[in-house]
Design an enzyme around this catalytic site. Structure first.
Site, short mmCIF file in Angstrom:
data_model
loop_
_atom_site.label_atom_id
_atom_site.label_comp_id
_atom_site.label_asym_id
_atom_site.label_seq_id
_atom_site.Cartn_x
_atom_site.Cartn_y
_atom_site.Cartn_z
N CYS A 60 0.82 -1.22 0.00
CA CYS A 60 0.00 0.00 0.00
C CYS A 60 0.85 1.26 0.00
O CYS A 60 0.38 2.32 -0.41
CB CYS A 60 -0.99 -0.02 1.16
N CYS A 142 -2.17 3.60 1.52
CA CYS A 142 -1.62 4.06 2.79
C CYS A 142 -0.34 4.85 2.53
O CYS A 142 0.25 4.77 1.45
CB CYS A 142 -1.34 2.89 3.73
#
Ligand code: NFD
Length: 236
Positions: A60, A142
């Site tokens: 991520c 993320c």
């Protein structure tokens, strides 16, 4: 039919390049979303079960979004998997990238011709799939995320685009800490980081996500791909 065999075999051969996935199950869920339906009436949610069966487990922290820069981005990510990862590098994204398909009322097959185009009707299977996949992909982001936008248009942050309408609004702090726009400038670029549409991007973005934008010549992006010794953080 011959046509059906083509998309099915493409689906399986692409799927089998990834290990540990039940390709038959994914194909069945894929077909269930659109087969025997009006090809202009396949809602985004029709692809939820397919997306749920193929969870995104991307790194991520390396996530790359794009709008209007498909070729530049994928030329780069093909060579720099150490730095960046796109939706088209996930299992479903890589299986369905570039494909066209639909079902038809009263027919049990997946067709690849005679299907509605991207803009012919909103709820066509291809567009609904990409909306559904993009939402799940953005939900998984993320850290520091990158978006490559195109300086070759007057509206690099186009409200009609999937990046603007789906992905940006799903990026959430504190999971995501920054959004770093790379404005890819080709010769005779029409816009750069000062473009008005980027104000809308900043307004739509979670205020706790740090925004940045950098104008980068296209050849510099290509350089990053062709010179693997360049460190990820020094690509531009
Ligand atoms: P885009 P975006 N007519 O460059 N994503 O922000 C036709 F025929 O404008 C991936 O919307 O960027 N095709 C894919 C069109 C597709 C038209 C969609 C149009 N008027 C979204 N408009 C993918 N892999 O195919 C758009 N398209 C089709 C995800 C055309 O195939 C990615 O995660 C074009 O290449 C990325 O971050 C593609 O949609 C973001 O959403 C993208 O249109 C890019 O969607």
């Amino acid at each position: 039919t011959r046509r059906q065999k083509t998309i099915k075999s493409t689906f399986f051969s692409r799927c089998e390049k990834f290990k540990e996935h039940d390709c038959q199950k994914l194909w069945d869920l894929f077909e269930k979303a659109h087969v025997n339906k009006d090809p202009c009436n396949v809602p985004v949610e029709a692809y939820d079960p397919l997306i749920a069966a193929a969870p995104f487990i991307p790194d991520c922290k390396k996530m790359m979004f794009w709008s209007g820069t498909k070729d530049v981005v994928h030329d780069l990510t093909a060579k720099r998997k150490d730095c960046y990862f796109t939706l088209e590098d996930t299992l479903l994204g890589s299986i369905l990238d570039g494909l066209m398909w639909c079902g038809k009322n009263g027919k049990d097959d997946t067709f690849t011709t005679g299907c509605p185009g991207w803009s012919d009707c909103e709820n066509n299977p291809v567009r609904s799939f990409w909306k559904c996949a993009s939402a799940a992909y953005a939900d998984a982001a993320c850290g520091d995320v990158t978006a490559m936008l195109s300086g070759s248009t007057t509206t690099p942050f186009d409200p009609e685009s999937i990046f603007a309408s789906i992905e940006v609004t799903r990026l959430k702090a504190p999971r995501v800490s920054s959004l770093n726009v790379v404005m890819v400038l080709q010769m005779n670029a029409k816009s750069d980081c000062t473009n008005a549409s980027l104000k809308n991007l900043q307004n739509q973005l979670d205020p706790n996500i740090t925004y940045s934008c950098k104008d980068v010549a296209e050849h510099r992006v290509e350089q990053c791909g062709s010179q693997p010794q360049i460190m990820c953080g020094s690509c531009w």
